[in-house]
Design a protein around this motif. Structure first.
Motif, mmCIF file in Angstrom:
data_model
loop_
_atom_site.group_PDB
_atom_site.id
_atom_site.type_symbol
_atom_site.label_atom_id
_atom_site.label_comp_id
_atom_site.label_asym_id
_atom_site.label_seq_id
_atom_site.Cartn_x
_atom_site.Cartn_y
_atom_site.Cartn_z
ATOM 1 N N TYR A 1 -3.548 3.685 2.857
ATOM 2 C CA TYR A 1 -2.464 3.308 3.583
ATOM 3 C C TYR A 1 -2.639 3.422 5.031
ATOM 4 O O TYR A 1 -1.950 2.617 5.847
ATOM 5 N N GLU B 1 0.747 -1.313 0.134
ATOM 6 C CA GLU B 1 0.035 0.142 0.086
ATOM 7 C C GLU B 1 0.843 1.243 0.002
ATOM 8 O O GLU B 1 0.505 2.261 -0.647
ATOM 9 N N ASN B 2 2.114 1.234 0.871
ATOM 10 C CA ASN B 2 2.960 2.351 0.645
ATOM 11 C C ASN B 2 3.496 2.665 -0.535
ATOM 12 O O ASN B 2 3.648 3.813 -1.231
ATOM 13 N N TYR C 1 0.663 4.119 -3.145
ATOM 14 C CA TYR C 1 0.588 5.703 -2.650
ATOM 15 C C TYR C 1 1.777 6.393 -3.185
ATOM 16 O O TYR C 1 1.496 7.267 -3.868
#
Length: 242
Positions: free
Chosen positions: A225, A149-150, A153
């Motif tokens: 995130y 998820e990081n 992003y």
């Protein structure tokens, strides 16, 4: 070799590649690939350098746009799921996570009344929780979903930061293609068919940057995130009991 780690490749190199694709397509269309010579070699090296420079620019542009987006939206999402007023998590899980984090940062967990009466102090508490979670979830094997998820992003943020550069490169590539088609210089030339290919790709590239690379997509990824960061409390709580 840090430049070749997973995050750098997916969150910085990939946005850079998307931004300079029109120039790369023009290079492929205009080059003489039956008997490539010095112009093709030099242009290829130039695009390679541009690619590296754009990857570095992606990081810096992404950070700049992040500050502006969060300033306009009231700050970055800070574990909103932990607030008493949020209904994303069931009350038991929400209280368990909040109390665990309160113990870790050495501050009392805010009550529903405190959150209403002391919004600034409440925000500071959740900022400290956010910082604690960021600093204690760096194990990419243990927190694989969070790491992905990081990356997601970072990719959206950096590509959004490169958006104006990508549009400018697109316009320059189209202009250069027209010049090559009209003057047919020895360093590279385009046929009528290839000029249509370049134009069609430029149109699709521009539409993607305009319609898909948006402020909303970046903020949505940041919320996803932050939510996954909150859920990492489960792993941290289990680890603390070992």
């Amino acid at each position: 070799m840090d430049f070749l780690d997973t995050y750098s490749i997916k969150a910085r190199l990939f946005p850079a590649l998307i931004a300079i694709l029109p120039a790369f397509v023009l290079f492929l269309l205009a080059g003489s690939w039956q008997s490539p010579g010095l112009p093709e070699v030099m242009t290829g090296l130039g695009i390679g350098v541009l690619f590296y420079a754009m990857a570095d620019l992606a990081r810096r542009a992404g950070r700049r746009v992040q500050k502006r987006l969060f300033r306009e939206s009231g700050g970055h999402p800070i574990n909103a799921e932990l607030r008493h007023s949020d209904t994303t998590l069931d009350p038991g899980t929400r209280d368990r996570f909040r109390n665990f984090l309160a113990d870790q940062i050495g501050k009392p967990a805010p009550t529903p009344e405190f959150e209403i009466e002391e919004p600034i102090a409440t925000s500071r508490f959740y900022e400290d929780c956010f910082t604690f979670l960021r600093n204690n979830t760096r194990d990419t094997d243990q927190f694989r979903v969070l790491f992905n998820e990081n990356i997601s992003y970072g990719f959206r943020r950096n590509l959004y930061g490169l958006k104006p550069y990508g549009i400018a490169i697109n316009a320059i590539a189209v202009l250069a293609a027209c010049v090559l088609y009209i003057y047919q210089p020895s360093l590279g030339a385009l046929s009528q068919g290839k000029i249509f290919v370049q134009g069609g790709f430029a149109l699709l590239h521009a539409l993607y940057l305009i319609l898909a690379v948006t402020k909303h997509s970046v903020l949505d990824a940041s919320k996803t995130y932050a939510r996954e960061l909150t859920m990492s409390c489960d792993v941290l709580i289990r680890n603390s009991k070992k």
